[in-house]
Write a protein that holds these residues in place. Structure first.
Motif, mmCIF file in Angstrom:
data_model
loop_
_atom_site.group_PDB
_atom_site.id
_atom_site.type_symbol
_atom_site.label_atom_id
_atom_site.label_comp_id
_atom_site.label_asym_id
_atom_site.label_seq_id
_atom_site.Cartn_x
_atom_site.Cartn_y
_atom_site.Cartn_z
ATOM 1 N N TRP A 176 0.881 -1.173 0.000
ATOM 2 C CA TRP A 176 0.000 0.000 0.000
ATOM 3 C C TRP A 176 0.910 1.210 0.000
ATOM 4 C CZ3 TRP A 176 -0.562 4.573 2.337
ATOM 5 C CH2 TRP A 176 -1.773 5.249 2.223
ATOM 6 N N PHE A 177 0.649 2.192 -0.880
ATOM 7 C CA PHE A 177 1.493 3.387 -0.895
ATOM 8 C C PHE A 177 0.653 4.615 -1.194
ATOM 9 C CE2 PHE A 177 1.458 1.619 -5.116
ATOM 10 C CZ PHE A 177 1.532 2.672 -6.017
ATOM 11 N N GLY A 178 1.082 5.728 -0.625
ATOM 12 C CA GLY A 178 0.361 6.987 -0.765
ATOM 13 C C GLY A 178 0.546 7.824 0.487
ATOM 14 N N ARG A 179 -0.184 8.936 0.545
ATOM 15 C CA ARG A 179 -0.123 9.784 1.742
ATOM 16 C C ARG A 179 -0.828 9.079 2.898
ATOM 17 N NH1 ARG A 179 -2.906 14.217 1.847
ATOM 18 N NH2 ARG A 179 -4.260 13.676 0.102
ATOM 19 N N LEU A 180 -0.185 9.091 4.043
ATOM 20 C CA LEU A 180 -0.767 8.454 5.221
ATOM 21 C C LEU A 180 -1.678 9.448 5.926
ATOM 22 C CD1 LEU A 180 2.408 6.494 6.038
ATOM 23 C CD2 LEU A 180 0.161 5.433 5.865
ATOM 24 N N VAL A 181 -2.913 9.467 5.456
ATOM 25 C CA VAL A 181 -3.981 10.317 5.978
ATOM 26 C C VAL A 181 -5.240 9.464 6.062
ATOM 27 C CG1 VAL A 181 -3.030 12.505 5.106
ATOM 28 C CG2 VAL A 181 -4.509 11.121 3.631
ATOM 29 N N PRO A 182 -6.201 9.836 6.902
ATOM 30 C CA PRO A 182 -7.377 8.972 7.084
ATOM 31 C C PRO A 182 -8.114 8.639 5.796
ATOM 32 C CG PRO A 182 -7.298 10.629 8.812
ATOM 33 C CD PRO A 182 -6.205 10.985 7.845
ATOM 34 N N GLU A 183 -8.259 9.623 4.891
ATOM 35 C CA GLU A 183 -9.081 9.388 3.702
ATOM 36 C C GLU A 183 -8.469 8.396 2.720
ATOM 37 O OE1 GLU A 183 -7.028 13.444 2.894
ATOM 38 O OE2 GLU A 183 -7.855 12.348 4.615
ATOM 39 N N LYS A 184 -7.172 8.125 2.852
ATOM 40 C CA LYS A 184 -6.533 7.153 1.955
ATOM 41 C C LYS A 184 -6.689 5.715 2.454
ATOM 42 C CE LYS A 184 -4.735 10.139 -1.014
ATOM 43 N NZ LYS A 184 -5.060 10.166 -2.463
ATOM 44 N N GLY A 185 -7.017 5.544 3.738
ATOM 45 C CA GLY A 185 -7.446 4.241 4.237
ATOM 46 C C GLY A 185 -6.380 3.179 4.396
ATOM 47 N N ALA A 186 -5.146 3.557 4.725
ATOM 48 C CA ALA A 186 -4.105 2.541 4.917
ATOM 49 C C ALA A 186 -4.472 1.558 6.023
ATOM 50 C CB ALA A 186 -2.767 3.215 5.223
ATOM 51 N N HIS A 187 -5.190 2.015 7.042
ATOM 52 C CA HIS A 187 -5.587 1.127 8.145
ATOM 53 C C HIS A 187 -6.467 -0.015 7.652
ATOM 54 C CE1 HIS A 187 -8.725 4.176 7.717
ATOM 55 N NE2 HIS A 187 -9.564 3.361 8.347
ATOM 56 N N LEU A 188 -7.248 0.244 6.611
ATOM 57 C CA LEU A 188 -8.084 -0.806 6.050
ATOM 58 C C LEU A 188 -7.245 -1.817 5.274
ATOM 59 C CD1 LEU A 188 -11.074 1.390 4.823
ATOM 60 C CD2 LEU A 188 -10.866 0.081 6.959
ATOM 61 N N ALA A 189 -6.198 -1.349 4.624
ATOM 62 C CA ALA A 189 -5.290 -2.265 3.914
ATOM 63 C C ALA A 189 -4.619 -3.207 4.899
ATOM 64 C CB ALA A 189 -4.261 -1.473 3.130
ATOM 65 N N ILE A 190 -4.247 -2.705 6.075
ATOM 66 C CA ILE A 190 -3.622 -3.550 7.099
ATOM 67 C C ILE A 190 -4.568 -4.657 7.526
ATOM 68 C CG2 ILE A 190 -2.783 -3.578 9.480
ATOM 69 C CD1 ILE A 190 -1.696 -0.738 9.001
ATOM 70 N N ILE A 191 -5.813 -4.300 7.794
ATOM 71 C CA ILE A 191 -6.805 -5.294 8.211
ATOM 72 C C ILE A 191 -7.012 -6.331 7.117
ATOM 73 C CG2 ILE A 191 -9.221 -5.644 8.838
ATOM 74 C CD1 ILE A 191 -9.167 -2.784 10.017
ATOM 75 N N ALA A 192 -7.179 -5.874 5.871
ATOM 76 C CA ALA A 192 -7.456 -6.793 4.766
ATOM 77 C C ALA A 192 -6.287 -7.743 4.522
ATOM 78 C CB ALA A 192 -7.776 -6.002 3.502
ATOM 79 N N ALA A 193 -5.068 -7.219 4.533
ATOM 80 C CA ALA A 193 -3.896 -8.068 4.290
ATOM 81 C C ALA A 193 -3.780 -9.146 5.362
ATOM 82 C CB ALA A 193 -2.638 -7.207 4.244
ATOM 83 N N ARG A 194 -3.993 -8.766 6.611
ATOM 84 C CA ARG A 194 -3.882 -9.756 7.702
ATOM 85 C C ARG A 194 -4.967 -10.825 7.583
ATOM 86 N NH1 ARG A 194 -1.817 -5.884 12.561
ATOM 87 N NH2 ARG A 194 0.392 -6.419 12.332
ATOM 88 N N ARG A 195 -6.170 -10.414 7.268
ATOM 89 C CA ARG A 195 -7.254 -11.396 7.131
ATOM 90 C C ARG A 195 -6.999 -12.342 5.956
ATOM 91 N NH1 ARG A 195 -12.883 -7.961 8.080
ATOM 92 N NH2 ARG A 195 -12.486 -7.371 10.260
ATOM 93 N N ALA A 196 -6.379 -11.812 4.897
ATOM 94 C CA ALA A 196 -6.096 -12.644 3.728
ATOM 95 C C ALA A 196 -4.837 -13.486 3.901
ATOM 96 C CB ALA A 196 -5.967 -11.763 2.488
ATOM 97 N N GLY A 197 -4.048 -13.196 4.946
ATOM 98 C CA GLY A 197 -2.856 -13.991 5.220
ATOM 99 C C GLY A 197 -1.628 -13.588 4.438
ATOM 100 N N TYR A 198 -1.527 -12.309 4.077
ATOM 101 C CA TYR A 198 -0.376 -11.824 3.316
ATOM 102 C C TYR A 198 0.377 -10.757 4.113
ATOM 103 C CZ TYR A 198 -2.136 -13.980 -0.979
ATOM 104 O OH TYR A 198 -2.557 -14.880 -1.930
ATOM 105 N N PRO A 199 1.714 -10.756 4.040
ATOM 106 C CA PRO A 199 2.465 -9.631 4.613
ATOM 107 C C PRO A 199 2.225 -8.376 3.787
ATOM 108 C CG PRO A 199 3.939 -11.120 3.450
ATOM 109 C CD PRO A 199 2.588 -11.775 3.454
ATOM 110 N N LEU A 200 2.378 -7.208 4.436
ATOM 111 C CA LEU A 200 2.092 -5.925 3.793
ATOM 112 C C LEU A 200 3.198 -4.937 4.103
ATOM 113 C CD1 LEU A 200 -0.070 -4.013 2.364
ATOM 114 C CD2 LEU A 200 -0.791 -3.424 4.694
#
Length: 372
Positions: A195-219
Motif C-alpha cells: 500500500w502506498f500513498g499519503r498516510l492520511v485517514p481518507e486514503k485508508g491505509a488502516h483498512l489495507a492492514i486489516i485486509a492483508a492480515r485477514r487474507a494472510g499476506y504480509p504488507l
C-alpha cells in the motif's frame, strides 16, 4: 509534440516544493509534467514552494514571503497564517502575470488548488488552463461561479472529476494523469502486498492492514506521514507481525518496492479524483485490488485488477488471492494503453496550442456546450 516550442508557466502549490520525495500526487504529477515538457523542447517556468528540484531545468517564479505588521496579525479578522501566506503568494503571482510578466508566456497551466488563479484569470493577457485535480472545494467553486470561468479553460483528470465539476464548468476535456513508463519498470513480483500513498485517514491505509492480515499476506506501507495523529493512532500500533512501514521513499526506491510486490491495495474512504497510485502500480506490472471509488474504475480493468464495493472489507479480502494471480504483463499492458505520460503530454500540448491559436485570433477557447 510537433510545432514551435512553447513558453509554458506551470503553477503548483506555493507551500510544497516540486521535488522528491513528493508531498503528494499533485506534486509528483507536476514534476513529471515539467520534465516531459522540457525534454520536448518547451521552455518551462515553475511556480511552486521554495526548494523545488533544480534538476528540472526550469526557470522559477519566486514565492513572495508575507511580511505582515504586528497590528494586522492581532486583528480580529486575521485568518490562519498559512491561509494568509498562500493568499499573498498567489495574489502577488497573478498581479505579476497581469503586469510585469504579461507576454512572458504563451500559456499558463494552473495545477494549484487555490482560488485566485481562477478568480483573476481574466486579468491576465495569457491563456490559462486549469486542471481540476480534486472534487469541488468551496473556495475554488466560488471563484469559478463568480468569474463564470472567464479567462480560463478547464480540464479534469478523470470523467468522474469532470462530472463532479460540471455544474460550474460545463463540458471540459478529460486528460488522465500519465506516468513515465520507463521510470516505473516491471518488477518480478513477490509474496507480499503493498500500500502506498499519503498516510492520511481518507486514503485508508488502516483498512489495507486489516485486509492483508485477514487474507494472510504480509504488507508493506510507503508514503509521507501527512497526518501524524492518524499515523500514531491507526498505523503505528499495527506495525510488526507482517506489516512494515518503509518510509517516505523517493521514486526509484518506490518503484522497486512496488515491482517487488504481488499486488497493490488501494483503499480510499473518499472518492479518488483519479487514482495515480493505480497507474504507478500497473506500470510496475503489479495488479491492484481496490475499492471502486471516484476515478479508479476508469483505470482498473478485470485483467489487471479487482474492484470491490467501497468500504466492504470482506469483499477486498476475498479479492486479494484473485488479484495476486493476475498477469503482470496484462497490468503493464493496461498502463501502456491508458496511463502513459506520452498520451497525457500530447493531449496537453494540443490544448495549449488550441488556446494560443484562440488567443491570437481573439476567439473564445471555451466549448459551446460549456455553461460557465
Amino acid at each position: 509534440m510537433s510545432g514551435a516550442p512553447l513558453r509554458i508557466a506551470l503553477l503548483a502549490s506555493s507551500q510544497h516544493p516540486i521535488r522528491q520525495p513528493f508531498a503528494g500526487g499533485l506534486e509528483s504529477h507536476v514534476w513529471w509534467l515539467a520534465r516531459a515538457l522540457s525534454a520536448g523542447g518547451h521552455r518551462v517556468t515553475l511556480f511552486a514552494g521554495p526548494g523545488s528540484d533544480p534538476a528540472l531545468e526550469c526557470a522559477h517564479l519566486a514565492v513572495r514571503p508575507l511580511e505582515m505588521s504586528a497590528a494586522a496579525q492581532v486583528d480580529s479578522s486575521m485568518p490562519s497564517t498559512q491561509f494568509m501566506a498562500e493568499h499573498h503568494a498567489y495574489l502577488q503571482l497573478m498581479l505579476d502575470l497581469a503586469g510585469p510578466l504579461a507576454g512572458a508566456f504563451d500559456v499558463i497551466h494552473n495545477h494549484s488548488l487555490h482560488y485566485l488563479p481562477v478568480a483573476m484569470a481574466d486579468t491576465v493577457p495569457t491563456p490559462i488552463l486549469c486542471t481540476l485535480h480534486t472534487p469541488p472545494t468551496p473556495w475554488l467553486e466560488s471563484a469559478i461561479a463568480v468569474s463564470r470561468g472567464q479567462g480560463a479553460e478547464f480540464a479534469a483528470v478523470s470523467a468522474h472529476t469532470a462530472a463532479a465539476w460540471a455544474h460550474v464548468v460545463g463540458d471540459i476535456d478529460v486528460i488522465p494523469n500519465g506516468v513515465d513508463l520507463a521510470a516505473w519498470p516491471v518488477g518480478a513480483g513477490g509474496r507480499r502486498l503493498i500500500w502506498f500513498g499519503r498516510l492520511v485517514p481518507e486514503k485508508g491505509a488502516h483498512l489495507a492492514i486489516i485486509a492483508a492480515r485477514r487474507a494472510g499476506y504480509p504488507l508493506v506501507l510507503a508514503g509521507p506521514i501527512s497526518d501524524t495523529d492518524y499515523f500514531v493512532r491507526s498505523i503505528s500500533p499495527h506495525l510488526g507481525s507482517g506489516v512494515t512501514y518503509l518510509g517516505h521513499l523517493e521514486q526509484p526506491a518506490l518503484a522497486e518496492a512496488i515491482g517487488g510486490s504481488a499486488a497493490a491495495l488501494v483503499t480510499p474512504v473518499w472518492d479518488e479524483p483519479y487514482g495515480l497510485v493505480v497507474a504507478e502500480a500497473l506500470a510496475c506490472g503489479t495488479p491492484v485490488a481496490a475499492f471502486a471509488r471516484g476515478g479508479i474504475p476508469e483505470v482498473l480493468t478485470a485483467d489487471c485488477g479487482r474492484l470491490v464495493p467501497p468500504d466492504e472489507l470482506g469483499a477486498l479480502v476475498r479479492a486479494i488471492p484473485e488479484t495476486v494471480g493476475l498477469s503482470r504483463m496484462a497490468a503493464r499492458a493496461r498502463a501502456e494503453e491508458h496511463c502513459s505520460d506520452r498520451v497525457m503530454v500530447d493531449a496537453y500540448i494540443d490544448v495549449y496550442r488550441r488556446l494560443t491559436r484562440a488567443h491570437r485570433t481573439g476567439q473564445s477557447s471555451r466549448y459551446p456546450s460549456s455553461t460557465a
